[in-house]
Design an enzyme around this catalytic site. Structure first.
Site, short mmCIF file in Angstrom:
data_model
loop_
_atom_site.label_atom_id
_atom_site.label_comp_id
_atom_site.label_asym_id
_atom_site.label_seq_id
_atom_site.Cartn_x
_atom_site.Cartn_y
_atom_site.Cartn_z
N GLU A 1 4.07 13.45 -1.01
CA GLU A 1 3.72 14.70 -0.30
C GLU A 1 4.59 15.88 -0.70
OE1 GLU A 1 3.78 13.77 3.87
OE2 GLU A 1 1.91 12.66 3.79
N GLU B 1 -3.53 8.26 2.71
CA GLU B 1 -3.09 8.00 4.08
C GLU B 1 -4.19 8.49 5.02
OE1 GLU B 1 0.77 9.68 4.86
OE2 GLU B 1 1.67 8.89 3.04
ZN LIG Z 1 2.59 11.13 5.25
#
Ligand SMILES: [Zn+2]
Ligand SMILES: [Zn+2]
Ligand SMILES: [Zn+2]
Lengths: 633, 633, 633
Positions: B144, B315
């Site tokens: 991320e 995710e």
């Molecule tokens: Zn995450």
């Protein structure tokens, strides 16, 4: 016990020729206590280790000879400017990493050992000099620990002390890493020296890290206070107190209270309504000149507990204050009402802050019993009225309340660290339960989790995020109707989730399988009335379902006398719960008119009308801001 | 192509004896992918240059032998604490000038060469060891990028690198001064060494300065990622991915994507609705348990493009998360809906984050497919249902959409630097157009400005503040119905206004003679329905006026197939524009019930009901949170 | 006096070949003034002590030979980057303790002597070179002192200078301690060297400390400006000006004005409505394209006073600006209206900012009389219309107004330091009184407390927290109807409360016995109409009660011609007060339609319609944004 009135006075602020006149006026008004000295370090020690005791000797003498008992404050909340030359790093550092500056008060870090030694030095001198004075009848340590967000400091002194504290608590770095779950994001430390304070991290720090720091910070306050208490106690028989503030949860007031003889607090109903009561704007409007009807009483009950029964109001608001967003004058009668309310809750003394409005410096717009021009302010007459009433009326006799409500500072820190929903606070949760009990006309004792449960018919313990096995067992065995949850025993001592899932109480077959937080307006309706808002849990288990949502999901479950509540009830739901529990133990309740509150002592029932309209009650009519004393059978 | 499911797993968080059991449960649930390792640096390298590979070897082996394919993450998002001793200045510095601390994650500055070398070192070791592992079927670099506002750093490492970058880009300080217009306020530099990062200036910095810094910062991310990709690619044939976040615009995801084989992203519909979807409170209430109906789809289409067709959800939210202002549980069925929606938009795999709720550290309240007590959470059944449906149903066949929508990160930076109106953002502008296309039932491809326009019937390119001559020419020549504006080509490459005035497109006789921003409620009504709000332009020129205000001022003008829109259209106006363009190219549209969305693949039309009520559609009734697959003739 | 138009021009921003053409266009448009040079330091002194005068010589020559008079600005608001190498500590430090950076403008601390010397050096060079130029007909020092919050700096230069200033003002540390009441919290200093700037204190600093720092900071601006004025005046006969901003209260504009020959200000009606007029959102909507009907006029009257009659608008908004939260275009006609309004209030010149919209750097979205593509913008025609009207119409003849309104920068600082209620500001209080006077059709002169009261029929002096004995006496003796309060004379010179209590005015038997602040919605109704809100006082004394609450508490009391007002009146109450005072002196008033304003000069009555609808007035109909000149008898 006989109740008394007093005031807070600053002889160093006024010409010496006024002192005797002021003392006479105090006595004439019916005051018996006068607190002095707590900001006077610079006047007593103008230069380092050079002293001027003469003025303080005389002030105590003048007040004492007039018949007043002196509460002498240690002056450690306001170290003089020269102190910074000796200890440049004693200033606290805020959450932005900025060192705070000199020029107001409370500009010290509780972890700074150099400053603590200075405090030991000055307190020793105070106690040596006045410990046996016939006029010094009580002591106060420092002033308002925690006020202005001063408990938590990110200084290097705090950092070093925190590492020491962690080493003592966890022994090895491996156990700390394990307890905190530092494996999570490769946060495992190799040594205690690597652990920083939880400040300016990229995203939130480990909640276990934060909680440890909150506990450490609280203990630093207790350590600081204890150092003063030990010195005074060795030199004086007078009781030792400290004045707490309202809604100050950054340190454990029970722990500090254990070192004190008397807990006092500073009650500013109108200021608190504006800046911390946590109420809606509508309530702020309705009670603008009266204050919240429960907020003061909550603190009376909380601090009575922290003082193990002995407590005062050390600073009672007498008129407009200077520090809230809006500072209106109280409705006529409210100063009297607030005073009687404190006595009804067991206060030994109520002291008005301040004797006289000061014409200079930061609090120049804080009213007093006298105006800055030495004329009586409106509050003086109300204080005098209470003094007359005290003389004429029977003493207030405290009695154990039928209900105990648990307040746990550790739980407050846990909720602050992880509220889960933006609007959620432990303090508000407990206060909501307190309000429901008061709406039902019940008197309440507030206890720490370690409190004695004997003799209570109902025990409410909402939101205790960590519960020891011993506490669980005591609640299961105490025989009272017990209400726990939401979030009961949701974490272990180090902020980890338990397995089996919470609450994991032997004998109570309830398991919280999922938690969620909700937008405030997205409530879950409960069958029979009321709703859950904000925080909601999914419950499983074989215990009896006593409340369920309109869709049939369990909201509250019970085994025997222990009820688990799986969410944050609104006013209607909490009222239902209180009624239900009271009915189960045969405890009578009443529906009080809005803004009317009742408090029972051993011999009387006090009625208080917090509204600006007359009300009719079963005990008779009460005017606005009125107090009614109803003798009990 | 066959679609697959997976999950994110952290063997280092769980006792070794659980690994095989977990793997079996994953396989039984129908999962085929498992991502591991991305936060495990400290466990692999407990002390600098001292390694423990054994556990990771075994974890990969256990998972692989159970039949799972491993996505192995490089652990560079969480450098261990000892790294700071080697590189004390590697921490990022925020816009307040404060160095961030250790104790969470992403605590590094992308410009720090020392840390980049450490990353090269650990990635080389990972790739050497597992590059040919039969179980490691894909890679993930870091985690991320940009999350928690970590792209932009004002560190001295960034400052030095920025000066180098400017020197390379502008060659001489004179050309930089000229390009930026530094003459304006005597801001001309004498050398590149005088140029600071645009931080803490008295009023806003030169927008050209800010834009250069934004471009530089984005390129530092690409450079950082590329360094890892090159190392892995030299040592492994498995595809390399990185997991993007939602509404993260601080770096150019197309540019980073060009170095990847697969783009993945982390889709948290309920969390995003709360903290970044940019919707009204009313929408947040209505979709509190479902998420925004367009926000995820927008990212699916955007990142499919960034991955040049290959993309995953790495995710997928399976239940309440821990990090939003409010964290409700999803409506039953939504986990399945979100999964199918991803497949309908072309995802190769959807992995649920996380396998199991963790009982400790920062994300302890983030749900998983299993609860912290190893029991299946509600999402498990929905994942299993999708797995069964995947097995039974035809594969999803991607097809080019009829409409292309351009998204340009550079334009996003330009709007952020100079929104002109307080409420205006490029991301919202593009999303508003996307919503209008979706309300009309159209499938959409999102392209970078450099994308291939072949085969599209409609191309929407709102808000492109800078357009190259080549882009202008391609849009004019592509044959599709093209919509540009507002602010099209409003600035040159260095944030200067063009002369002739924008958009200065050969063949389109439109000139923006004046721009203004409006209070949100002060809209300009458009004849025939709808309004301009927020941003409005005065248009001149000989092109045909196709929309005008009720007072007759041109709002949209057109030559041939290119339409210039001189303002920010509201929902009604954007719906009108989309209908009009679709009609001109004979593209059918539909009016969908609120909250219902459609996506067409090569062989099917997917219908999604994002509401909590049953709806009737032309393809049949759909229950709340329902998915309907309609085969296409 | 003949009135004139002008513009602000930046030859250094444009190719040299444009200069002559621009000059001709200016002249053709009817402009006679052109301001240049105020940001050009870097172009004049590209390297330290290396100069390039040639371009500026030519620019002045080209403009002058075209017939324009030049206002030459000193370039000290934008020191070049090389200046920081010579004076690294010249940057200001903000209230967070952060040093500001280079890259915009006004990046200097007024207290830095090294930078002040540099300014003396460059101003001397400017004045030596152009002091006798036939084309330089006026000077401007620096640019917009105080803009972007630049008056107050917490730098070490400021700290040192503040200590010197305190020493000079108080002589001994004992008198400072006494004057400030530092005994309060042990804040007494042992020497001036111990006094820090009032920054980052734990709770608020002593208000006396803050007020001293505000006065010091203001004087530093005056000192800085005076240094330039003295140099220019010794070398040139042209008048010297500085351009003030709107609602900039951090320095005393009267004091700076005393050193100037002409005060100018920068009038941005639409930007100010958005970011500083202090009005409701409803007003912001209604006047979005017209600006507040009183805000500009207030500054015209204020700065006319600061310039002792001589004042200009140096920067007049001609279209959308770039810096407000929303930046709409003016309603057609408003640029003309604003220009005439300035003349009606006595402006000698109105200059439009800027000649041409700039295509680069920070203000690229600030419109001009010309667009960035050298085409006339809409404002050009309105400017040309005014130029024609000026030529045809009689000159504007100033006349003393019937009403004086006092504005005191020192009072503004006191209210900012101690507003007592969250919403309360002195500027708004005075502006509310100004609005009421304007609604009654009255022309107003604004005076400093030291102003000459001769010839006024009414004097309004609300909110003067400190009043000298001399001021009190002058107001009592002046013969006009005088209105003072609330908070009149509430503090002595050092922010202490007086004894006897305020206002303590000999001959006015009024005493403020208590003050309170109220939630905005909790008003106190006044008999006969209107209310007190926000700030309310309890009044005692023998003076006549002229206003009372509906419960009978005095609100306004009067002796002779002096009325004390004990609260903040709402619109209705202020209207009543103004009518009453006017009636008492036989001053006629009128009820104007909403948004219509009147200003009388010696020979005319100007009517301005600030609304977007036509209105009918006693002088005839006025179109939207219309101006009507009515000759006076
Ligand atoms: Zn995450
Ligand atoms: Zn206090
Ligand atoms: Zn300006």
């Amino acid at each position: 016990m006989k109740r008394a009135l007093g005031t807070c006075y600053y002889p160093e602020h006024w010409p010496r020729e006024l002192w005797a006149k002021d003392a006479q006026r105090m006595v004439k008004a019916g005051l018996t206590w006068v607190r002095i000295g707590e900001f006077a370090w610079k006047r007593v020690e103008p230069r380092p280790e050079m002293f001027d005791w003469e003025w303080l000797d005389e002030a105590i003498d003048v007040l004492g000879r007039a018949g007043l008992s002196v509460v002498l404050g240690t002056p450690t909340a306001t170290p003089p400017r020269w102190m910074l030359d000796r200890h440049p790093d004693m200033l606290a550092v805020d959450a932005e990493g900025r060192q705070r500056g000199f020029g107001s008060r409370r500009h010290y870090c509780f972890s700074h050992d150099g400053y603590l030694d200075e405090c030991r030095r000055i307190v020793t001198l105070f106690a040596d000099r006045y410990g046996r004075s016939p006029h010094v009848a009580a002591w106060q340590t420092d002033n308002e620990y925690g006020c202005h967000d001063t408990v938590i400091s990110y200084s290097s002194a705090a950092s070093k002390a925190f590492r020491r504290w962690l080493r003592e608590r966890y022994g090895t770095i491996e156990s700390l890493n394990y307890a905190w779950g530092n494996v999570f994001w490769s946060m495992e430390y190799d040594s205690f020296d690597q652990i920083d304070l939880p400040i300016l991290t990229v995203t939130e720090p480990n909640p276990a890290h934060s909680l440890a720091f909150r506990r450490f910070s609280s203990e630093q306050v207790a350590r600081f206070n204890r150092a003063q208490v030990e010195i005074i106690r060795a030199r004086s028989d007078a009781p030792i107190s400290h004045n707490y503030m309202g809604r100050e949860t950054a340190f454990d007031h029970f722990e500090v209270g254990r070192d004190l003889d008397i807990v006092t607090w500073d009650s500013y109903p109108l200021g608190f309504l504006e800046d911390r009561a946590g109420v809606t704007v509508a309530t702020q409007r309705r009670y603008s000149r009266q204050g919240d009807p429960d907020f003061q009483a909550f603190h009376h009950d909380l601090y009575r507990s922290a003082g193990r029964g002995r407590w005062w109001v050390m600073e009672q608001q007498p008129g407009p204050v200077n520090w809230a967003p809006h500072n209106p004058a109280p409705l006529p009668g409210m100063v009297r009402l607030w005073t009687w309310e404190a006595f009804a809750h067991g206060a030994e003394a109520v002291c008005y802050f301040r004797w006289r409005q000061l014409p200079f410096a930061q609090e120049q717009l804080h009213s007093g019993l006298q105006r800055a021009d030495l004329v009586d302010a409106p509050a003086m007459a109300e204080a005098e009225q209470v003094a007359r009433e005290l003389a004429d009326a029977p003493d207030v006799a405290e009695a154990q309340a039928p209900v105990a409500l648990i307040f746990d500072y550790d739980a407050s820190w846990a909720w602050e660290i992880q509220p889960h929903g933006a609007e959620l606070s432990y303090f508000d949760l407990v206060l909501d339960h307190y309000r429901a009990l008061r709406r039902a006309g019940l008197s309440v004792d507030i206890l720490p989790p370690t409190g004695d449960f004997d003799g209570y018919r109902m025990i409410l313990a909402p939101g205790l995020m960590h519960m020891s096995d011993e506490l669980k067992a005591r609640l299961m065995a105490c025989g009272a109707e017990v209400l726990i949850g939401p979030r009961a025993a949701a974490r272990n001592e180090d902020f980890a989730i338990l397995r089996p899932l919470p609450p994991a109480i032997s004998g109570l077959d309830v398991l919280v399988s999922r938690v969620e937080s909700l937008r405030p307006e997205l409530t879950r309706s409960v069958s029979g009335g009321g709703s859950i808002w904000g925080y909601s849990e999914d419950l499983e288990g074989a215990a009896e379902v006593v409340l369920a949502t309109t869709e049939g999901a369990p909201v509250a479950m019970r085994t025997g006398s222990v009820t688990y509540m799986g969410g944050w009830g609104d006013e209607e739901l909490l009222d239902r719960l209180v009624s239900d529990l009271a009915e189960r133990v045969g405890q009578g309740t009443r529906r009080l008119p809005e803004g009317v509150r009742v408090r029972e002592t051993g011999t009387e029932r006090f009625w208080f009308n917090h509204t600006d309209q007359p009300v009719n009650t079963e005990a008779g009519p009460i005017p606005p801001a009125g107090v009614l004393r109803e003798p009990l059978g």
